[in-house]
Design a protein around this motif. Structure first.
Motif, mmCIF file in Angstrom:
data_model
loop_
_atom_site.group_PDB
_atom_site.id
_atom_site.type_symbol
_atom_site.label_atom_id
_atom_site.label_comp_id
_atom_site.label_asym_id
_atom_site.label_seq_id
_atom_site.Cartn_x
_atom_site.Cartn_y
_atom_site.Cartn_z
ATOM 1 N N ASP A 80 50.219 42.671 46.104
ATOM 2 C CA ASP A 80 50.914 43.832 46.564
ATOM 3 C C ASP A 80 51.065 43.693 48.079
ATOM 4 O O ASP A 80 50.104 43.477 48.911
ATOM 5 N N GLN A 81 52.234 43.023 48.471
ATOM 6 C CA GLN A 81 52.567 42.654 49.971
ATOM 7 C C GLN A 81 51.757 41.712 50.489
ATOM 8 O O GLN A 81 51.116 41.623 51.532
ATOM 9 N N GLY A 82 51.724 40.503 49.558
ATOM 10 C CA GLY A 82 50.795 39.469 49.939
ATOM 11 C C GLY A 82 49.341 39.489 50.089
ATOM 12 O O GLY A 82 48.469 38.601 50.418
ATOM 13 N N LYS A 83 48.698 40.691 49.448
ATOM 14 C CA LYS A 83 47.283 40.828 49.304
ATOM 15 C C LYS A 83 46.925 41.444 47.890
ATOM 16 O O LYS A 83 47.766 41.691 47.005
ATOM 17 N N CYS A 84 45.648 40.875 47.645
ATOM 18 C CA CYS A 84 45.119 41.370 46.196
ATOM 19 C C CYS A 84 45.053 42.934 46.054
ATOM 20 O O CYS A 84 44.626 43.723 47.161
ATOM 21 N N THR A 85 45.225 43.403 44.915
ATOM 22 C CA THR A 85 45.222 44.530 44.498
ATOM 23 C C THR A 85 44.603 45.033 43.187
ATOM 24 O O THR A 85 44.622 43.923 42.410
ATOM 25 N N ILE A 86 44.292 46.179 42.672
ATOM 26 C CA ILE A 86 43.368 46.398 41.594
ATOM 27 C C ILE A 86 44.123 47.523 40.710
ATOM 28 O O ILE A 86 44.761 48.317 41.427
ATOM 29 N N LEU A 87 43.759 47.418 39.423
ATOM 30 C CA LEU A 87 44.138 48.825 38.614
ATOM 31 C C LEU A 87 43.224 50.032 39.020
ATOM 32 O O LEU A 87 42.170 49.941 39.747
ATOM 33 N N GLN A 132 46.438 32.298 53.894
ATOM 34 C CA GLN A 132 44.909 32.506 54.586
ATOM 35 C C GLN A 132 44.880 34.280 54.439
ATOM 36 O O GLN A 132 43.904 34.672 54.213
ATOM 37 N N THR A 133 45.865 34.885 54.735
ATOM 38 C CA THR A 133 45.961 36.363 54.466
ATOM 39 C C THR A 133 45.371 36.730 53.107
ATOM 40 O O THR A 133 44.824 37.715 52.849
ATOM 41 N N PHE A 134 46.234 36.050 52.176
ATOM 42 C CA PHE A 134 46.215 36.515 50.848
ATOM 43 C C PHE A 134 44.764 36.206 50.339
ATOM 44 O O PHE A 134 43.877 36.999 49.786
ATOM 45 N N VAL A 135 44.054 34.924 50.748
ATOM 46 C CA VAL A 135 42.822 34.708 50.166
ATOM 47 C C VAL A 135 41.934 35.397 50.775
ATOM 48 O O VAL A 135 40.929 35.957 50.442
ATOM 49 N N SER A 136 42.232 35.820 52.141
ATOM 50 C CA SER A 136 40.901 36.734 52.769
ATOM 51 C C SER A 136 41.047 38.017 52.138
ATOM 52 O O SER A 136 39.972 38.585 52.044
ATOM 53 N N SER A 137 42.136 38.567 51.749
ATOM 54 C CA SER A 137 42.375 39.790 51.152
ATOM 55 C C SER A 137 41.486 39.913 49.955
ATOM 56 O O SER A 137 40.770 41.049 49.591
ATOM 57 N N CYS A 138 41.657 38.789 49.071
ATOM 58 C CA CYS A 138 41.022 39.006 47.908
ATOM 59 C C CYS A 138 39.447 38.329 47.900
ATOM 60 O O CYS A 138 38.888 39.454 47.128
ATOM 61 N N LEU A 139 39.168 37.763 48.763
ATOM 62 C CA LEU A 139 37.719 37.653 48.912
ATOM 63 C C LEU A 139 36.896 38.758 49.751
ATOM 64 O O LEU A 139 35.783 39.128 49.415
#
Length: 408
Positions: A80-87, A132-139
């Protein structure tokens, strides 16, 4: 065309010998040695299971047979908007996973990011900054906010460049950007691992089905296969979804080898099966011990126009239907309206309901055992399935899938 003829000749030489069903090395001898990644000298076999998070009320984490698997892949985190999101229900599932891991410390759990229908990968992987933004948000989410729940990340981008849902953005540069995204995950998760005193894993689920939304599909045009093999701990090879609503005729979901009666045109017919898919990945620089063979615990259904000469197989159809897992298919074997058939080349069964013209491709413990033995004898790292709740209460399919890779 010359390249295809050479590759096809290698595969056909393999298929013509007993070695093809006991080891794919015959077909991959021509793969350049420099393309093969160096794997650890001692590897624990992978017995993997995907767990559908949206189904956790009916199949809670507490029911997972953690003593029978090595790796659990929680599906899915999306973007969502370049970042990890969850159910919405995932936070409780993650807490339950942490508890399950405390009870079964040998279990490795990975968050699977993506899945069919997940948009946002192409944008997230587009630039160094977006990666970088995406990976950082997931980790941050899975190794800080939900610390203790996961041992790694599984990437399930369906698909870079082309072949995925038509409404999802894709770009020609996705192929390279997928590699760069995997490398960003590898670099950053290794840093986290050093800080935490742990070895975190990065894996990916990669496709084999040769018929996708854009027609004929080639995984090597979506992924830099040899380069990814050097970055990832292993690849979950999705050796299923080879016969879907993108096929022009009713067909097998996961045939073991090419079937002479299959009308699929070349070169797709050569590669659109389990042994062909493994050989193709090997020829593109992926070592056998970086491949985990996928086994489907679900089926695929077609309402055919007519029965034809082969009980609904390889017939034009008017519609498709989803076939739930083995636990729902097994009762049909006792229903006189359904007749079971077996193809020795596909090494798969199918069911046909003549009155309703309904054809069902599926796997059972017998066919799953064949695939598992092939994986073991071919030097693959292990087996995995989609997905856990599709098995019966006795775990018949999981038992067949894991038998050659018995845990010590």
């Amino acid at each position: 065309m010359l390249r295809f003829r050479r590759m096809r000749a290698l595969l056909l030489a393999c298929l013509a010998s007993a070695a093809c069903l006991v080891g794919a090395d015959t077909a991959v001898a021509a793969a350049p040695a420099t393309a093969l990644a160096t794997a650890p000298t001692e590897q624990r076999p992978v017995i993997g299971a995907y767990y559908a998070g949206w189904n956790s009320e009916a199949y809670p984490v507490s029911q997972i047979p953690a003593d029978q698997i090595t790796h659990l892949f929680y599906a899915f985190s999306t973007i969502d908007q370049g970042k990890c999101t969850i159910l919405p229900n995932a936070a409780q599932d993650f807490a339950d996973l942490a508890e399950l891991k405390r009870e079964h410390p040998q279990l490795r759990t990975l968050i699977s990011i993506g899945g069919w229908g997940t948009a946002g990968f192409s944008d997230a992987a587009l630039t160094a900054a977006s990666r970088q933004t995406f990976v950082s948000s997931c980790l941050d989410m899975f190794f800080s906010t939900y610390r203790g729940s996961f041992d790694g990340v599984d990437l399930d981008w369906e698909f870079p460049v082309y072949g995925g849902p038509t409404e999802i953005t894709d770009r020609p540069e996705d192929r390279r950007n997928m590699t760069l995204l995997a490398q960003e995950f590898r670099t950053e998760i290794d840093k986290r691992g050093q800080e935490d005193g742990k070895r975190y894993e990065v894996t990916a689920a990669l496709p084999t089905g040769r018929l996708q939304t854009d027609g004929a599909y080639d995984p090597a045009k979506s992924f830099e296969l040899g380069k990814l093999a050097k970055i990832l701990d292993f690849i979950n090879l999705m050796t299923y979804d080879m016969g879907t609503g993108f096929s022009p005729v009713s067909t097998f979901n996961a045939p073991m080898g090419p079937v002479s009666a299959d009308p699929t045109a070349q070169p797709d017919k050569t590669w659109n099966n389990v042994t062909g898919a493994v050989a193709y990945y090997r020829l593109h620089g992926v070592p056998a011990n970086r491949l985990v063979l996928g086994t489907p615990f679900y089926g695929r259904g077609f309402v055919v126009n007519e029965e034809g000469d082969n009980h609904g197989l390889y017939q034009p159809y008017e519609s498709t239907f989803w076939v739930s897992g083995w636990r729902s298919i097994e009762p049909l074997l006792d229903d006189p309206a359904w007749q079971r058939y077996w193809n020795p080349q596909a090494q798969s069964p199918w069911l046909y309901n003549a009155a309703e013209r309904r054809f069902v491709s599926y796997e059972d413990p017998t066919s799953i055992a064949i695939r598992a033995r092939y994986a073991k004898q071919s030097g693959l790292l292990g087996t995995f399935m989609w997905e856990l709740s599709d098995d019966d209460a006795e775990h018949s399919m999981l038992t067949a899938m894991s038998a050659p890779f018995q845990l010590k």
